[in-house]
Design an enzyme around this catalytic site. Sequence first.
Site, PDB file in Angstrom:
ATOM      1  N   GLY A 280       0.831  -1.203   0.000  1.00 47.32           N
ATOM      2  CA  GLY A 280       0.000   0.000   0.000  1.00 47.32           C
ATOM      3  C   GLY A 280       0.860   1.246   0.000  1.00 47.32           C
ATOM      4  N   SER A 282       3.171   4.527   1.095  1.00 47.08           N
ATOM      5  CA  SER A 282       4.362   4.668   1.942  1.00 47.08           C
ATOM      6  C   SER A 282       3.993   5.275   3.298  1.00 47.08           C
ATOM      7  CB  SER A 282       5.392   5.559   1.256  1.00 47.08           C
ATOM      8  OG  SER A 282       5.799   4.939   0.074  1.00 47.08           O
ATOM      9  N   VAL A 284       1.305   4.755   5.228  1.00 46.84           N
ATOM     10  CA  VAL A 284       0.898   3.700   6.171  1.00 46.84           C
ATOM     11  C   VAL A 284       2.069   2.739   6.417  1.00 46.84           C
ATOM     12  CG1 VAL A 284      -0.739   1.824   6.589  1.00 46.84           C
ATOM     13  CG2 VAL A 284      -1.526   3.907   5.446  1.00 46.84           C
ATOM     14  N   ALA A 285       2.840   2.454   5.373  1.00 52.61           N
ATOM     15  CA  ALA A 285       3.988   1.536   5.518  1.00 52.61           C
ATOM     16  C   ALA A 285       4.940   2.030   6.612  1.00 52.61           C
ATOM     17  CB  ALA A 285       4.728   1.424   4.186  1.00 52.61           C
ATOM     18  N   GLU A 299       5.742  -3.561   0.382  1.00 50.99           N
ATOM     19  CA  GLU A 299       5.597  -3.289  -1.056  1.00 50.99           C
ATOM     20  C   GLU A 299       4.873  -1.955  -1.069  1.00 50.99           C
ATOM     21  OE1 GLU A 299       6.254  -5.051  -3.886  1.00 50.99           O
ATOM     22  OE2 GLU A 299       6.159  -7.179  -3.429  1.00 50.99           O
ATOM     23  N   CYS A 334       0.742   0.214  -9.138  1.00 52.52           N
ATOM     24  CA  CYS A 334       1.896   0.754  -8.409  1.00 52.52           C
ATOM     25  C   CYS A 334       3.085   0.865  -9.350  1.00 52.52           C
ATOM     26  CB  CYS A 334       2.217  -0.138  -7.234  1.00 52.52           C
ATOM     27  SG  CYS A 334       2.224  -1.844  -7.719  1.00 52.52           S
TER      28      CYS A 334
HETATM   29  N1  NAD Z   1       4.599  -1.973  -4.234  1.00 56.06           N
HETATM   30  C1  NAD Z   1       3.542  -2.659  -4.626  1.00 56.06           C
HETATM   31  O1  NAD Z   1       3.625  -3.820  -4.997  1.00 56.06           O
HETATM   32  C2  NAD Z   1       2.186  -1.986  -4.608  1.00 56.06           C
HETATM   33  C3  NAD Z   1       1.086  -2.662  -5.169  1.00 56.06           C
HETATM   34  C4  NAD Z   1      -0.140  -2.000  -5.193  1.00 56.06           C
HETATM   35  C5  NAD Z   1      -0.265  -0.735  -4.633  1.00 56.06           C
HETATM   36  N2  NAD Z   1       0.805  -0.116  -4.100  1.00 56.06           N
HETATM   37  C6  NAD Z   1       0.686   1.238  -3.549  1.00 56.06           C
HETATM   38  O2  NAD Z   1      -0.532   1.331  -2.811  1.00 56.06           O
HETATM   39  C7  NAD Z   1      -0.994   2.677  -2.826  1.00 56.06           C
HETATM   40  C8  NAD Z   1      -2.467   2.693  -3.210  1.00 56.06           C
HETATM   41  O3  NAD Z   1      -3.241   2.029  -2.296  1.00 56.06           O
HETATM   42  P1  NAD Z   1      -4.015   2.758  -1.110  1.00 56.06           P
HETATM   43  O4  NAD Z   1      -3.982   4.212  -1.323  1.00 56.06           O
HETATM   44  O5  NAD Z   1      -5.302   2.094  -0.953  1.00 56.06           O
HETATM   45  O6  NAD Z   1      -3.033   2.393   0.099  1.00 56.06           O
HETATM   46  P2  NAD Z   1      -3.292   2.537   1.668  1.00 56.06           P
HETATM   47  O7  NAD Z   1      -1.943   2.511   2.299  1.00 56.06           O
HETATM   48  O8  NAD Z   1      -4.183   3.665   1.988  1.00 56.06           O
HETATM   49  O9  NAD Z   1      -4.101   1.197   2.044  1.00 56.06           O
HETATM   50  C9  NAD Z   1      -3.570  -0.092   1.858  1.00 56.06           C
HETATM   51  C10 NAD Z   1      -4.200  -1.046   2.879  1.00 56.06           C
HETATM   52  O10 NAD Z   1      -3.775  -0.684   4.188  1.00 56.06           O
HETATM   53  C11 NAD Z   1      -4.893  -0.582   5.053  1.00 56.06           C
HETATM   54  N3  NAD Z   1      -4.529   0.366   6.113  1.00 56.06           N
HETATM   55  C12 NAD Z   1      -4.615   1.719   6.091  1.00 56.06           C
HETATM   56  N4  NAD Z   1      -4.148   2.228   7.263  1.00 56.06           N
HETATM   57  C13 NAD Z   1      -3.741   1.173   8.006  1.00 56.06           C
HETATM   58  C14 NAD Z   1      -3.160   1.052   9.309  1.00 56.06           C
HETATM   59  N5  NAD Z   1      -2.886   2.115  10.069  1.00 56.06           N
HETATM   60  N6  NAD Z   1      -2.865  -0.188   9.769  1.00 56.06           N
HETATM   61  C15 NAD Z   1      -3.119  -1.283   9.027  1.00 56.06           C
HETATM   62  N7  NAD Z   1      -3.673  -1.227   7.786  1.00 56.06           N
HETATM   63  C16 NAD Z   1      -3.976  -0.018   7.282  1.00 56.06           C
HETATM   64  C17 NAD Z   1      -6.011  -0.146   4.132  1.00 56.06           C
HETATM   65  O11 NAD Z   1      -7.269  -0.401   4.713  1.00 56.06           O
HETATM   66  C18 NAD Z   1      -5.733  -0.998   2.904  1.00 56.06           C
HETATM   67  O12 NAD Z   1      -6.221  -2.312   3.068  1.00 56.06           O
HETATM   68  C19 NAD Z   1      -0.134   3.400  -3.830  1.00 56.06           C
HETATM   69  O13 NAD Z   1       0.830   4.160  -3.143  1.00 56.06           O
HETATM   70  C20 NAD Z   1       0.540   2.265  -4.616  1.00 56.06           C
HETATM   71  O14 NAD Z   1       1.764   2.615  -5.213  1.00 56.06           O
HETATM   72  C21 NAD Z   1       2.024  -0.720  -4.065  1.00 56.06           C
END
Ligand code: NAD
Length: 553
Positions: A280, A282, A284-285, A299, A334
Amino acid sequence: MFNFVVNRGVRVASVERRIYNTFVSSNVPRTVSSFATVDAEEISGSNPAEVLNLVQGKWIGSSNYNTIVDPLNGDSFIKVSEIDETGIQPFVESLSSCPKHGVHNPFKAPERYLMLGDVSTKAAHMLSLPKVSDFFTRLIQRVSPKSYQQAHAEVYVTQKFLENFCGDQVRFLARSFAVPGNHLGQQSHGFRWPYGPVAIITPFNFPLEIPVLQLMGALYMGNKPVLKVDSKVSIVMEQMLRLLHTCGLPVEDVDFINSDGKTMNKLLQEANPQMTLFTGSSRVAEKLAVDLKGKIKLEDAGFDWKILGPDVQQEDYIAWVCDQDAYACSGQKCSAQSLLFMHENWSHTSFISKLKDLAERRKLDDLTIGPVLTFTTESMLEHMNKLLEIPGSKLLFGGQPLKDHSIPSIYGAIKPTAVYVPLEEIVKDKNYELVTKEIFGPFQIITDYKSSQLPIVLDALERMHAHLTAAVVSKDPLFLQEVIGNTVNGTTYAGLRARTTGAPQNHWFGPAGDPRGAGIGTPEAIKLVWSCHREIIYDIGPVPKNWEVPPST
Ligand SMILES: NC(=O)c1ccc[n+]([C@@H]2O[C@H](COP(=O)([O-])OP(=O)(O)OC[C@H]3O[C@@H](n4cnc5c(N)ncnc54)[C@H](O)[C@@H]3O)[C@@H](O)[C@H]2O)c1
């Protein structure tokens, strides 16, 4: 003789087919109705679908519903039963019941490696059935709108991945090695060991491929996962889990939770999984990396670049790849192309006008352009306007809202857009952050460079914080060598046909340059993300005859 051989070949093939059909018909459900609880075409505001949670082998609802709106018309079409902070205890207990040595490992329940090989065989076969493949393709389209071909590619990659781990291939993932020791009876053995309780968190953009590939990897290596998929799209994985159960996956093997991010964060902190795989943003990561004290693999965001080298050729083909990379799935991969560096030789061709024509072919009717789920129209246009304030920048094409649609205003809808920003301006401190901000939509920056400016391009790449995918388009091996040797992106395509997107099951996909970086798809990715190394040193003796206690050391 020739005839005989041919006939015999046909006979053998037909016998094999009969045996295969008998196996399939007696072991594998053959229809969507054998597992699915929804009809992808029928879900609507007047006939909403419901998504449940799975814990300790039971499907459960909750009193708390998150209503998901149809991204194409705003109708409330899916009710996701979400767990709030008061409901996480069964999930915490379920995860905590799994020991650190896992559900299986090379010394415990090895028959599970074979069982998971069988589950993969059956699930791959199911996904190969046109009705089942169409069901998932359409379900993906309903929640994460993209063209039929793009959604189908996700189902196809998932099927091929499962085919790769049929039969004995799961146990081969846990292959060990041995090294002779220093004396008789001593040998060291390296094993792939599970983490035990683990968590998987995935985003909205690949509702099937990312969760299935990571989930199966976690299971193959002996872990017990809790899976959380973005609620906007979790219906797809809910249905896929039902398919996996009909293919023999024990219902207690995976917990599945729908919740908001805050609740999931709390669950992770209370259940304390040994490893969490997060896919997801960066933002949240980085938060989770701190909260989970580093027990995480990532990722995260992609701000992916492509460099067109000095050798201009195959303009039509390369323009087409650029259009696909930047705008397929409405730029919500992504791996989408966010920044294109074009050698000045390309500026003197009709490359940009070809790219513009291709981008303008995209239409909402067939979802070759569609809703953007994490940015509104206003926020994308505001970003564009800020970029256009940079001296020398200009709009190349797009830059307008989509017309004649009913996409709800919580989502974005813009035409495929490209903004030109001069290289000298991109690298200025005051602009760099703005220019390299990931816009998860049909949006890219284009710039050009002279051969003497290649070091400036490389410096711009060095300063980026996300190193996911990249492409170097050239036939010149020395040019490829220079760019590859001075960059780090984990998945880099090089050569005339280089692209930034494409995460099939046959090559590694993931970021590089970060020890927390995860991967997806291949045996190497599964082993790296879902197992750790354990060394058992056998030292069974005998103790040498006449051994005496030596002086202390
Ligand atoms: N590197 C990769 O392989 C890859 C693949 C797909 C998407 N992405 C990235 O994902 C992003 C798009 O997705 P998004 O905006 O939905 O991402 P996001 O970080 O908002 O959400 C991703 C997931 O995390 C969960 N989440 C949110 N806050 C959390 C927390 N505090 N604790 C635990 N879980 C939590 C969300 O509910 C969701 O299921 C883009 O930045 C994209 O580049 C990366």
